[in-house]
Design a protein around this motif. Structure first.
Motif, PDB file in Angstrom:
ATOM      1  N   ILE A   1     -39.419 -38.015   9.509  1.00 57.48           N
ATOM      2  CA  ILE A   1     -38.687 -39.265   9.717  1.00 57.48           C
ATOM      3  C   ILE A   1     -37.272 -38.999  10.198  1.00 57.48           C
ATOM      4  CG2 ILE A   1     -37.684 -41.261   8.516  1.00 57.48           C
ATOM      5  CD1 ILE A   1     -40.168 -41.265   6.742  1.00 57.48           C
ATOM      6  N   LEU A   2     -36.578 -38.082   9.539  1.00 56.21           N
ATOM      7  CA  LEU A   2     -35.187 -37.781   9.904  1.00 56.21           C
ATOM      8  C   LEU A   2     -35.110 -37.122  11.284  1.00 56.21           C
ATOM      9  CD1 LEU A   2     -33.839 -36.487   6.472  1.00 56.21           C
ATOM     10  CD2 LEU A   2     -33.373 -38.696   7.559  1.00 56.21           C
ATOM     11  N   THR A   3     -36.058 -36.243  11.578  1.00 57.25           N
ATOM     12  CA  THR A   3     -36.054 -35.578  12.884  1.00 57.25           C
ATOM     13  C   THR A   3     -36.284 -36.574  14.013  1.00 57.25           C
ATOM     14  OG1 THR A   3     -36.895 -33.521  11.909  1.00 57.25           O
ATOM     15  CG2 THR A   3     -37.135 -33.788  14.284  1.00 57.25           C
ATOM     16  N   VAL A   4     -37.249 -37.463  13.830  1.00 54.41           N
ATOM     17  CA  VAL A   4     -37.529 -38.476  14.857  1.00 54.41           C
ATOM     18  C   VAL A   4     -36.343 -39.410  15.024  1.00 54.41           C
ATOM     19  CG1 VAL A   4     -38.968 -40.482  15.419  1.00 54.41           C
ATOM     20  CG2 VAL A   4     -40.033 -38.386  14.562  1.00 54.41           C
ATOM     21  N   TYR A   5     -35.749 -39.833  13.900  1.00 51.46           N
ATOM     22  CA  TYR A   5     -34.583 -40.729  13.964  1.00 51.46           C
ATOM     23  C   TYR A   5     -33.421 -40.082  14.711  1.00 51.46           C
ATOM     24  CZ  TYR A   5     -30.265 -42.955  12.425  1.00 51.46           C
ATOM     25  OH  TYR A   5     -29.012 -43.530  12.398  1.00 51.46           O
ATOM     26  N   LEU A   6     -33.073 -38.853  14.312  1.00 54.74           N
ATOM     27  CA  LEU A   6     -31.960 -38.160  14.959  1.00 54.74           C
ATOM     28  C   LEU A   6     -32.276 -37.859  16.423  1.00 54.74           C
ATOM     29  CD1 LEU A   6     -30.962 -35.683  12.103  1.00 54.74           C
ATOM     30  CD2 LEU A   6     -29.728 -37.730  12.831  1.00 54.74           C
ATOM     31  N   GLY A   7     -33.537 -37.517  16.683  1.00 52.85           N
ATOM     32  CA  GLY A   7     -33.927 -37.231  18.054  1.00 52.85           C
ATOM     33  C   GLY A   7     -33.786 -38.444  18.950  1.00 52.85           C
ATOM     34  N   ILE A   8     -34.222 -39.604  18.448  1.00 49.51           N
ATOM     35  CA  ILE A   8     -34.104 -40.835  19.236  1.00 49.51           C
ATOM     36  C   ILE A   8     -32.644 -41.238  19.401  1.00 49.51           C
ATOM     37  CG2 ILE A   8     -34.595 -43.316  19.216  1.00 49.51           C
ATOM     38  CD1 ILE A   8     -37.262 -42.661  17.866  1.00 49.51           C
ATOM     39  N   TRP A   9     -31.889 -41.162  18.308  1.00 44.87           N
ATOM     40  CA  TRP A   9     -30.497 -41.607  18.345  1.00 44.87           C
ATOM     41  C   TRP A   9     -29.652 -40.797  19.324  1.00 44.87           C
ATOM     42  CZ3 TRP A   9     -27.850 -45.730  16.910  1.00 44.87           C
ATOM     43  CH2 TRP A   9     -26.450 -45.659  16.877  1.00 44.87           C
ATOM     44  N   PHE A  10     -29.850 -39.494  19.337  1.00 40.61           N
ATOM     45  CA  PHE A  10     -29.038 -38.634  20.207  1.00 40.61           C
ATOM     46  C   PHE A  10     -29.727 -38.309  21.538  1.00 40.61           C
ATOM     47  CE2 PHE A  10     -27.190 -37.484  16.013  1.00 40.61           C
ATOM     48  CZ  PHE A  10     -25.876 -37.818  16.291  1.00 40.61           C
ATOM     49  N   SER A  11     -30.838 -38.963  21.824  1.00 40.12           N
ATOM     50  CA  SER A  11     -31.533 -38.712  23.082  1.00 40.12           C
ATOM     51  C   SER A  11     -30.756 -39.284  24.257  1.00 40.12           C
ATOM     52  CB  SER A  11     -32.938 -39.326  23.048  1.00 40.12           C
ATOM     53  OG  SER A  11     -32.859 -40.739  23.004  1.00 40.12           O
ATOM     54  N   GLY A  12     -31.024 -38.713  25.422  1.00 39.33           N
ATOM     55  CA  GLY A  12     -30.340 -39.181  26.621  1.00 39.33           C
ATOM     56  C   GLY A  12     -30.666 -40.624  26.961  1.00 39.33           C
ATOM     57  N   SER A  13     -31.914 -41.039  26.714  1.00 40.99           N
ATOM     58  CA  SER A  13     -32.329 -42.404  27.029  1.00 40.99           C
ATOM     59  C   SER A  13     -31.702 -43.441  26.099  1.00 40.99           C
ATOM     60  CB  SER A  13     -33.858 -42.514  26.975  1.00 40.99           C
ATOM     61  OG  SER A  13     -34.340 -42.157  25.691  1.00 40.99           O
ATOM     62  N   PHE A  14     -31.097 -42.984  24.991  1.00 40.66           N
ATOM     63  CA  PHE A  14     -30.498 -43.897  24.009  1.00 40.66           C
ATOM     64  C   PHE A  14     -28.972 -43.949  24.155  1.00 40.66           C
ATOM     65  CE2 PHE A  14     -30.339 -45.814  19.707  1.00 40.66           C
ATOM     66  CZ  PHE A  14     -31.466 -46.594  19.777  1.00 40.66           C
TER      67      PHE A  14
END
Length: 210
Positions: A130-143
């Motif tokens: 959960i934390l990895t997916v959240y952090l990955g989405i939040w700091f992703s280029g598309s976000f």
């Protein structure tokens, strides 16, 4: 009219000289092997599904600009698939030469122990995912555009929106606390049909043995 399997079994069980006992044993042996073979196929398909889904997620993370998070998730899920495959190999060690009742009993014990082991493992795996997916989405280029708009309206804590982060942390903690119950529910959803057949077969044999 032919006798029912139950009647045949009781006659064969109560009378050691009854010729029908081997026939009934053969029927139950075939039923037991059918249940075990179907469970094994479903287990293998589940492992394959984990590998395919995590690989697709990894590819998606590359295009979304979240390659690090995608790599972490891929490694975790491949570890799950690897441990599941080893679990399946240990299942092959169950003696198929024993009676159908003892064979299914051993099978059920293996499943119960496996669920317990995975429940403990998911206590850490669920929150990490959960934390990895959240952090990955939040700091992703598309976000990136969304992050900029959020930062204009509220202060960020280490680059994270505090309220959203606390919510995700709460969910991760709850998933850890209830990991065993959640995993059991997942198992019931995926393998419920075959597990119910296993349970009913054991109950049927136990009733006929008494």
């Amino acid at each position: 009219m032919e006798k029912s399997i139950e009647t045949m079994w009781k006659e064969g069980f109560l009378n050691k000289d009854a010729l029908v006992a081997p026939k009934v044993n053969n029927l139950y042996n075939k039923k037991s092997l059918h249940i075990s073979a179907k469970f094994k196929r479903m287990f293998l398909n589940n492992i394959l599904g984990i590998i395919i889904c995590s690989s697709l997620l990894f590819i998606g993370s590359y295009f979304a600009g979240a390659l690090i998070a995608g790599s972490i998730v891929l490694i975790m899920m491949l570890y799950v698939a690897y441990t599941a495959y080893n679990e399946l190999k240990s299942l092959e060690k169950i003696d198929k030469g024993q009676s159908s009742y003892l064979f299914l009993k051993s099978y059920k014990n293996w499943i119960d122990q496996s669920i317990e082991r995975y429940g403990k493992m998911y206590r850490f795996l669920y929150p990490l995912l959960i934390l990895t997916v959240y952090l990955g989405i939040w700091f992703s280029g598309s976000f990136e555009n969304i992050r900029e708009r959020v930062s204009e309206n509220s202060d960020l804590f280490f680059g994270l929106h505090l309220g959203t982060t606390l919510l995700v942390l709460s969910i991760a903690i709850l998933m850890s606390v209830f990991s065993k119950a959640i995993h059991r529910k997942d198992v019931q959803i995926i393998y419920g049909g075959i597990l119910n057949k296993l349970e009913s077969s054991l109950e049927e044999m136990e009733q006929l043995r008494n």
